[in-house]
Motif scaffolding. Structure first.
Motif, mmCIF file in Angstrom:
data_model
loop_
_atom_site.group_PDB
_atom_site.id
_atom_site.type_symbol
_atom_site.label_atom_id
_atom_site.label_comp_id
_atom_site.label_asym_id
_atom_site.label_seq_id
_atom_site.Cartn_x
_atom_site.Cartn_y
_atom_site.Cartn_z
ATOM 1 N N HIS A 74 -20.029 -71.707 -50.802
ATOM 2 C CA HIS A 74 -20.930 -71.952 -49.674
ATOM 3 C C HIS A 74 -21.214 -73.451 -49.530
ATOM 4 O O HIS A 74 -21.181 -73.996 -48.423
ATOM 5 C CB HIS A 74 -22.243 -71.189 -49.839
ATOM 6 C CG HIS A 74 -22.081 -69.711 -49.884
ATOM 7 N ND1 HIS A 74 -21.303 -69.015 -48.995
ATOM 8 C CD2 HIS A 74 -22.609 -68.783 -50.722
ATOM 9 C CE1 HIS A 74 -21.348 -67.726 -49.279
ATOM 10 N NE2 HIS A 74 -22.138 -67.563 -50.330
ATOM 11 N N ILE A 75 -21.507 -74.100 -50.626
ATOM 12 C CA ILE A 75 -21.790 -75.532 -50.577
ATOM 13 C C ILE A 75 -20.546 -76.302 -50.156
ATOM 14 O O ILE A 75 -20.636 -77.278 -49.409
ATOM 15 C CB ILE A 75 -22.358 -76.028 -51.922
ATOM 16 C CG1 ILE A 75 -23.735 -75.382 -52.145
ATOM 17 C CG2 ILE A 75 -22.454 -77.550 -51.951
ATOM 18 C CD1 ILE A 75 -24.338 -75.617 -53.493
ATOM 19 N N ALA A 76 -19.387 -75.843 -50.582
ATOM 20 C CA ALA A 76 -18.134 -76.472 -50.158
ATOM 21 C C ALA A 76 -17.982 -76.413 -48.640
ATOM 22 O O ALA A 76 -17.527 -77.386 -48.019
ATOM 23 C CB ALA A 76 -16.950 -75.789 -50.843
ATOM 24 N N VAL A 77 -18.357 -75.308 -48.041
ATOM 25 C CA VAL A 77 -18.302 -75.193 -46.577
ATOM 26 C C VAL A 77 -19.224 -76.236 -45.944
ATOM 27 O O VAL A 77 -18.864 -76.880 -44.957
ATOM 28 C CB VAL A 77 -18.676 -73.766 -46.120
ATOM 29 C CG1 VAL A 77 -18.911 -73.707 -44.616
ATOM 30 C CG2 VAL A 77 -17.606 -72.770 -46.528
ATOM 31 N N GLY A 78 -20.407 -76.414 -46.510
ATOM 32 C CA GLY A 78 -21.327 -77.429 -45.992
ATOM 33 C C GLY A 78 -20.756 -78.835 -46.097
ATOM 34 O O GLY A 78 -20.891 -79.640 -45.169
ATOM 35 N N LEU A 79 -20.087 -79.137 -47.202
ATOM 36 C CA LEU A 79 -19.463 -80.449 -47.366
ATOM 37 C C LEU A 79 -18.343 -80.658 -46.346
ATOM 38 O O LEU A 79 -18.254 -81.703 -45.704
ATOM 39 C CB LEU A 79 -18.892 -80.599 -48.778
ATOM 40 C CG LEU A 79 -19.880 -80.766 -49.920
ATOM 41 C CD1 LEU A 79 -19.159 -80.717 -51.253
ATOM 42 C CD2 LEU A 79 -20.651 -82.059 -49.782
ATOM 43 N N ALA A 80 -17.483 -79.662 -46.207
ATOM 44 C CA ALA A 80 -16.361 -79.775 -45.269
ATOM 45 C C ALA A 80 -16.862 -79.862 -43.822
ATOM 46 O O ALA A 80 -16.295 -80.599 -43.006
ATOM 47 C CB ALA A 80 -15.407 -78.603 -45.440
ATOM 48 N N THR A 123 -26.066 -79.204 -43.065
ATOM 49 C CA THR A 123 -24.887 -78.342 -43.202
ATOM 50 C C THR A 123 -24.954 -77.505 -44.475
ATOM 51 O O THR A 123 -24.612 -76.323 -44.461
ATOM 52 C CB THR A 123 -23.572 -79.147 -43.155
ATOM 53 O OG1 THR A 123 -23.535 -80.083 -44.231
ATOM 54 C CG2 THR A 123 -23.408 -79.861 -41.827
ATOM 55 N N VAL A 124 -25.411 -78.084 -45.564
ATOM 56 C CA VAL A 124 -25.534 -77.319 -46.815
ATOM 57 C C VAL A 124 -26.645 -76.274 -46.681
ATOM 58 O O VAL A 124 -26.496 -75.141 -47.143
ATOM 59 C CB VAL A 124 -25.764 -78.258 -48.020
ATOM 60 C CG1 VAL A 124 -26.107 -77.471 -49.269
ATOM 61 C CG2 VAL A 124 -24.518 -79.113 -48.259
ATOM 62 N N PHE A 125 -27.744 -76.626 -46.037
ATOM 63 C CA PHE A 125 -28.822 -75.667 -45.803
ATOM 64 C C PHE A 125 -28.296 -74.464 -45.022
ATOM 65 O O PHE A 125 -28.583 -73.317 -45.361
ATOM 66 C CB PHE A 125 -29.984 -76.331 -45.054
ATOM 67 C CG PHE A 125 -31.113 -75.392 -44.738
ATOM 68 C CD1 PHE A 125 -32.049 -75.066 -45.701
ATOM 69 C CD2 PHE A 125 -31.227 -74.832 -43.475
ATOM 70 C CE1 PHE A 125 -33.092 -74.193 -45.411
ATOM 71 C CE2 PHE A 125 -32.257 -73.961 -43.176
ATOM 72 C CZ PHE A 125 -33.203 -73.635 -44.144
ATOM 73 N N ALA A 126 -27.518 -74.724 -43.974
ATOM 74 C CA ALA A 126 -26.945 -73.627 -43.179
ATOM 75 C C ALA A 126 -26.039 -72.754 -44.035
ATOM 76 O O ALA A 126 -26.038 -71.520 -43.907
ATOM 77 C CB ALA A 126 -26.173 -74.182 -41.983
ATOM 78 N N ALA A 127 -25.289 -73.370 -44.927
ATOM 79 C CA ALA A 127 -24.347 -72.624 -45.768
ATOM 80 C C ALA A 127 -25.042 -71.688 -46.748
ATOM 81 O O ALA A 127 -24.520 -70.624 -47.075
ATOM 82 C CB ALA A 127 -23.445 -73.598 -46.520
ATOM 83 N N LEU A 179 -18.469 -63.990 -44.651
ATOM 84 C CA LEU A 179 -17.045 -63.907 -44.959
ATOM 85 C C LEU A 179 -16.770 -64.241 -46.425
ATOM 86 O O LEU A 179 -16.044 -63.516 -47.109
ATOM 87 C CB LEU A 179 -16.250 -64.838 -44.042
ATOM 88 C CG LEU A 179 -14.743 -64.831 -44.243
ATOM 89 C CD1 LEU A 179 -14.163 -63.449 -43.962
ATOM 90 C CD2 LEU A 179 -14.093 -65.868 -43.347
ATOM 91 N N LEU A 180 -17.365 -65.314 -46.916
ATOM 92 C CA LEU A 180 -17.168 -65.683 -48.317
ATOM 93 C C LEU A 180 -17.749 -64.636 -49.257
ATOM 94 O O LEU A 180 -17.149 -64.317 -50.289
ATOM 95 C CB LEU A 180 -17.775 -67.059 -48.600
ATOM 96 C CG LEU A 180 -17.064 -68.239 -47.953
ATOM 97 C CD1 LEU A 180 -17.845 -69.519 -48.180
ATOM 98 C CD2 LEU A 180 -15.642 -68.377 -48.455
ATOM 99 N N ASP A 181 -18.919 -64.097 -48.928
ATOM 100 C CA ASP A 181 -19.505 -63.053 -49.770
ATOM 101 C C ASP A 181 -18.703 -61.754 -49.693
ATOM 102 O O ASP A 181 -18.599 -61.029 -50.680
ATOM 103 C CB ASP A 181 -20.965 -62.802 -49.394
ATOM 104 C CG ASP A 181 -21.902 -63.828 -50.017
ATOM 105 O OD1 ASP A 181 -21.420 -64.719 -50.750
ATOM 106 O OD2 ASP A 181 -23.111 -63.744 -49.766
#
Length: 181
Positions: free
Chosen positions: A5-11, A24-28, A105-107
């Motif tokens: 999830h945090i990776a998605v926020g970084l990307a 973005t990390v908060f949203a993730a 999706l990730l979960d």
């Protein structure tokens, strides 16, 4: 899949640089934060499964208000709308919506079959990546590594803005004048 999830926020920061990394990390992780609130409020429930290993110790029997596909659409929509109302940046609002949606999706990939489509639906989904520690390390580690690379490439070509930029530029000016060591 917190790392994922945090990776998605970084990307996502790379794709929409005007949206802050914190946002973005908060949203993730928003569904996980809501999950904690809903657990404390008694709205959602989990039980412990002793002897199942660290990966499968929680049985998430009722997490549909924070983690169902429908509710992630709602939470993503609310976050995107709030962001748009404050920042007036449509691309950023849509990105935040997509980031929240990526959580389901990730979960779905990571969890066993405990991911609902909507509150009140009994059918649950999940591919169970977490059932294999080795696969979890490879998949989540790969996602994390990719996100770090994407973010690092982005971070090298950006400059701070606002108050931080002033501090960085002042430090640079003073160091060139021999005033800062």
């Amino acid at each position: 899949m917190l790392v994922g999830h945090i990776a998605v926020g970084l990307a996502a920061k790379r794709i929409t640089p005007r949206v802050s990394l914190g946002t973005t990390v908060f949203a993730a992780v928003l569904p996980d934060l809501l999950w904690c609130v809903f657990l404390l409020a008694g709205i959602e429930h989990v039980s412990l499964r002793p002897g199942r290993g660290a990966v499968n110790y929680l049985a998430a029997s009722d997490i549909a208000f924070s983690h169902s596909l429908l509710m992630d659409v709602v939470w993503g929509g609310l976050m995107g709308a709030a962001y748009f109302l404050v920042r007036r940046y449509a691309r950023g609002a849509w990105m935040l919506f997509a980031i929240v949606m990526s959580h389901w999706l990730l979960d779905f990939v990571a969890h066993g079959p405990d991911m609902a489509l909507a509150p009140g639906f009994d059918r649950r989904f999940g591919l169970g990546l977490w059932n294999s520690v080795a696969a979890t390390v490879v998949v989540e580690g790969g996602i994390w590594l990719l996100a770090i690379i994407v973010y690092a490439v982005y971070a090298r070509v950006t400059r701070p803005n606002g108050a931080m930029r002033i501090r960085v530029l002042d430090r640079h000016r003073f160091s060139n004048a021999g005033m800062v060591r």
